[in-house]
Design a protein around this motif. Structure first.
Motif, short mmCIF file in Angstrom:
data_model
loop_
_atom_site.label_atom_id
_atom_site.label_comp_id
_atom_site.label_asym_id
_atom_site.label_seq_id
_atom_site.Cartn_x
_atom_site.Cartn_y
_atom_site.Cartn_z
N GLY A 1 0.20 -1.03 0.19
CA GLY A 1 0.18 -0.19 0.02
C GLY A 1 0.84 0.89 -0.29
N GLY B 1 -1.22 4.44 -1.06
CA GLY B 1 -1.83 5.71 -1.55
C GLY B 1 -1.60 6.14 -2.77
N THR C 1 -2.18 -4.70 -0.85
CA THR C 1 -3.00 -4.10 0.12
C THR C 1 -2.53 -2.62 0.13
N SER C 2 -4.10 -2.28 0.12
CA SER C 2 -4.47 -1.04 0.31
C SER C 2 -4.20 -1.32 -1.72
N ALA D 1 -7.13 -6.89 4.79
CA ALA D 1 -7.54 -5.62 5.36
C ALA D 1 -7.79 -6.26 6.69
N SER E 1 -10.01 -3.14 2.21
CA SER E 1 -9.16 -3.33 2.23
C SER E 1 -7.57 -1.78 1.59
N GLY E 2 -8.97 -1.00 1.14
CA GLY E 2 -7.82 0.28 0.57
C GLY E 2 -8.46 1.40 1.50
N LEU F 1 -8.30 3.54 3.68
CA LEU F 1 -7.51 4.33 4.48
C LEU F 1 -8.18 5.38 5.35
N ASP G 1 -7.89 0.10 6.40
CA ASP G 1 -6.42 -0.11 5.00
C ASP G 1 -5.68 -1.06 6.01
N GLY H 1 -2.89 -1.73 6.05
CA GLY H 1 -1.18 -1.37 6.05
C GLY H 1 -1.49 -0.63 6.76
N ASN I 1 1.55 -4.22 5.35
CA ASN I 1 1.33 -3.41 4.49
C ASN I 1 2.17 -4.23 3.41
#
Length: 742
Positions: A33, A35, A61-62, A164, A187-188, A190, A206, A208, A212
């Motif tokens: 992850g 972003g 991840t993410s 997640a 999973s994302g 944030l 998230d 992460g 992560n």
């Protein structure tokens, strides 16, 4: 420590050599992850494809789950590049909705507030996140529609899992079964940016936070070689730790960076793009980030080619093709709703199954439902059955029903103003809303609205408002209004108060037009202290102080993409008021009607240049001696009240008549994002008896005005500065307005 690392490296080298003796290598890809920095994964995937490596399993991840999940579903790197270069990340992050998705009431309600705070149990709190994640979920469901039937991720074109975090237990959750868009969204999610996702009874955020870089979980899938792409933050030095968010981010990165000290040596081919200068929200730098991923992977291309040479068979990434434009829905099931009926949800979705609907129209319907702000999340899934599909909609109704909203505004009529709004939903009915604006500043005002949303059926509303202002005007204007002689005075101060109450029915006409029919009460008080009193006991000359009753109707069409700086769309707004009763302060009242209409058309050329054409007009029938509701032209930037109409080149309330026709053109250039330069011109004929003789209003315009302006879309709302000039009076005027109109 160095000895330990040396032993690990020696072991991994022997491990890779041992794998090289195999007839076929099973290759896993782990994507971390990060972003916006995760867009570098796309550049890496391009080089992996060029090297001919077959990916056999993906763990992410993410943002690594987003890119990895789409790749596992069949998209190739070029398609991913195209998808993410088209995405408007501002809309994704902020859950912005197209203006057309909102009802006319919702547009008027939303386009005047800067800040919204939950106020449940009469306690102010902060929103749990910047975004509910609805737009990102919609994007994933649409993009992954071709694998919607596949609930086992090991059976995707490339087997896949993502990570997640169970926010209640702080534990890792491996997602490898279920509805893929939901898993990727979880999973994302944030923290603080996206709301948690409720999935299978677990509240997920998230991945992460706990893992992560899921390399151990990927190794457990039986892969021989792992390619790892790491886009996580590095520790910052003191020069880059000057704000609270930067310090908090550094603290949250401690465990992740320490974790990578162990996981990095386990990675057979480790790729870390040089993206430390970017942040998790640097989506505007997407092109640079993707290219940096490509550049770093290029350095590993020979190693990747060596791996590809040890794979016995290859699978060329042809990508995803054959997306259909429409879908046939034979039935719809709705779960999670307790306050809002199935018909309410279907009405917002504009679905009446069985029906065939385009994907564009379906997602417009999802936007319509989201725009109500009655739901924290709108899950949706198509389940195929031959040529038919059943639609499963799972809604999470918002538990917050009260809010406080704030705004600021300045214009040259009402002057400075601050707004505090209280809003309450589900007061008497599940789909009603109460809203009260209290406006303080140079002029005290308020707006009250009660609305019951019935969708395509007749909705019911009631409103009440009070407005006041003081404006210096030409004395000759008073002579027109009251037919009196004023000597020795050029300018006088006019005090204006308006109190209006309405009850109305509203429906959609031909699915695009809003039609209102209702009754209206007005109390108007117009006077000046500059002149002598007209009656004993009054402190100044009173022009009007009457209660009036009317029937009214309004027909409106609005497809403008933005009410302040539109680039496309049409606005048509026509209304008619029939005043039947009055307390008749001046003893001159007779029944009269007022018709008013406005048209606006915006067209964009090349993305930066926009032409806006405007036309408006109005006339009065009867009531020759009742002048306070006549048309008053002049000024710019204030919320319209009664028949006070903006006109560049003249100050507010400078021109009056019982009829007018006005045209205008605006040439707007967006010099850079959200900043505009524009040239404007408007022309009008205004007067009494303007439409009595055919062709009178078609003569050369008696009034004209021109303007050079600057505009910006700011956090507080639109900022506009206009320098205007009228050749008829050889006078210039400055108009400044800041903030949403209220």
């Amino acid at each position: 420590m160095r000895y330990f690392v040396f032993v690990i490296a020696l072991f991994l080298s022997s491990h890779i050599l041992a794998q090289a003796d195999k007839e076929d290598l099973k290759v896993g890809l782990v994507l971390s992850g990060g972003g916006a920095k995760g867009l570098a994964h796309i550049g890496v995937l391009k080089i992996i494809e060029e090297a001919g490596v077959r990916i056999d399993y993906i763990g992410g991840t993410s943002m690594g789950a987003v890119v990895g999940g789409l790749y596992a579903a069949g998209y190739n790197a070029t398609q991913l590049d195209s998808i993410f270069r088209r995405v408007n990340f501002d809309n994704i992050i902020q859950d912005n909705l197209p203006r057309e998705s909102k009802t006319f009431y919702e547009r008027a309600d939303a386009e005047k507030y800067v800040l919204k705070l939950p106020f449940d149990n009469y306690k102010v709190s902060l929103p749990s996140s910047l975004s509910k994640g609805q737009n990102s979920y919609n994007l994933l469901t649409r993009t992954l529609q071709h694998v919607a039937h596949q609930n086992d991720y090991s059976k995707l074109p490339i087997p896949f899992f993502c990570v997640a975090t169970d926010v209640e237990k702080g534990e890792q959750v491996i997602l490898e079964k279920g509805y893929l868009p939901e898993s990727i969204s979880a999973s994302g999610a944030l923290p603080s940016l996206f709301s948690p996702v409720l999935l299978d009874g677990k509240l997920l955020i998230d991945g992460g936070v706990v893992n992560n870089y899921p390399i151990d979980e990927l190794r457990a899938k039986g892969v021989d070689i792992i390619i790892g792409v790491d886009v996580q933050d590095a520790l910052r030095d003191r020069e880059n730790l000057k704000t609270a968010p930067e310090v908090l981010l550094q603290i949250s990165n401690y465990s992740t960076i320490e974790d990578m000290e162990v996981k990095r040596p386990k990675t057979d081919i480790y790729i870390r793009p040089k993206i430390d200068g970017y942040t998790v929200v640097s989506f505007n730098d997407r092109n640079d980030i993707i290219n940096l991923g490509l550049d770093e992977a290029q350095k590993k291309k020979s190693e990747l080619q060596n791996i590809a040479a040890k794979q016995s068979h290859k699978t060329k990434r042809l990508g995803v093709t054959g997306h259909k434009d429409s879908i046939h829905i034979n039935k719809v099931s709705i779960t999670g709703n307790s306050h809002y009926t199935k018909n309410y949800v279907l009405g917002k979705l504009k679905l009446d199954p069985p029906t065939t609907v385009s994907y564009d129209d379906f997602y417009h319907g999802i936007d319509n439902l989201a725009a109500t702000e009655n739901f924290d999340r709108i899950g949706h899934k198509f389940s195929p059955s031959g040529d038919n599909h059943s639609l499963e909609v799972n809604v999470q109704e918002s538990t917050s029903t009260q809010s406080i909203r704030l705004a600021l505004h300045y214009d040259d009529l009402y002057r400075s103003a601050g707004l505090v709004n209280f809003t309450k939903k589900r007061v008497l009915f599940p789909n009603d809303i109460v809203s009260l604006d209290f406006i303080i500043g140079d002029n005290i005002r308020y707006n009250f609205d009660y609305y019951i949303d019935k969708g395509f059926y007749w909705s019911v509303g009631a409103s009440s408002s009070y407005a006041s202002f003081e404006q210096r005007i030409n004395a000759s204007l008073i002579e027109d209004i009251r037919d009196i002689e004023i000597e020795g005075v050029n300018k006088l101060s006019l005090d204006f108060q308006d109190f209006t109450n309405t009850i109305y029915l509203q429906t959609l006409f031909m699915k695009e037009f809003s039609l209102d029919l209702g009754v209206k009460h007005k109390y108007i008080d117009v006077e000046t202290e500059t002149l002598i009193p007209s009656i004993e006991g009054e402190t100044g000359l009173v022009f009007e102080k009457s209660h009036l009753g009317a029937l009214y109707g309004q027909l409106k069409f609005d497809s403008l993409d933005d009410p302040f700086f539109p680039k496309k769309g049409v606005l048509f707004d026509a209304d008619f008021d029939l005043f039947l009763f009055s307390s008749d302060f001046t003893n001159t009242f007779t029944e009269f009607g007022i018709a008013n209409g406005q048209f606006k058309y915006a067209s964009n050329i090349g993305g930066k240049f926009t032409t806006i054409i405007e036309a408006s007009g109005g006339f009065k029938v009867g009531g020759a001696d009742s002048r306070t509701l006549d048309f008053f032209l002049g000024g710019y930037g204030a919320k319209k009240i009664n028949n006070i109409t903006p006109f560049l080149g003249y100050d507010f309330l400078s021109i009056t008549g019982d009829g007018y026709i006005k045209t205008g053109i605006i040439l707007d250039y967006e010099i850079f994002k959200k900043n505009h330069l524009n040239l404007s011109a408007n022309f009008a004929n205004v007067g009494y008896g303007l439409f009595d003789q055919p062709g009178n209003w078609l003569t050369s315009p008696a009034f004209s005005g021109y303007a050079l302006g600057y505009g910006a879309q700011t956090f507080l709302g639109p900022l506009e500065i206009k320098y205007t000039y009228s050749p008829e009076i050889d006078t210039s005027e400055w108009f400044i307005t800041l903030g949403f109109q209220f």
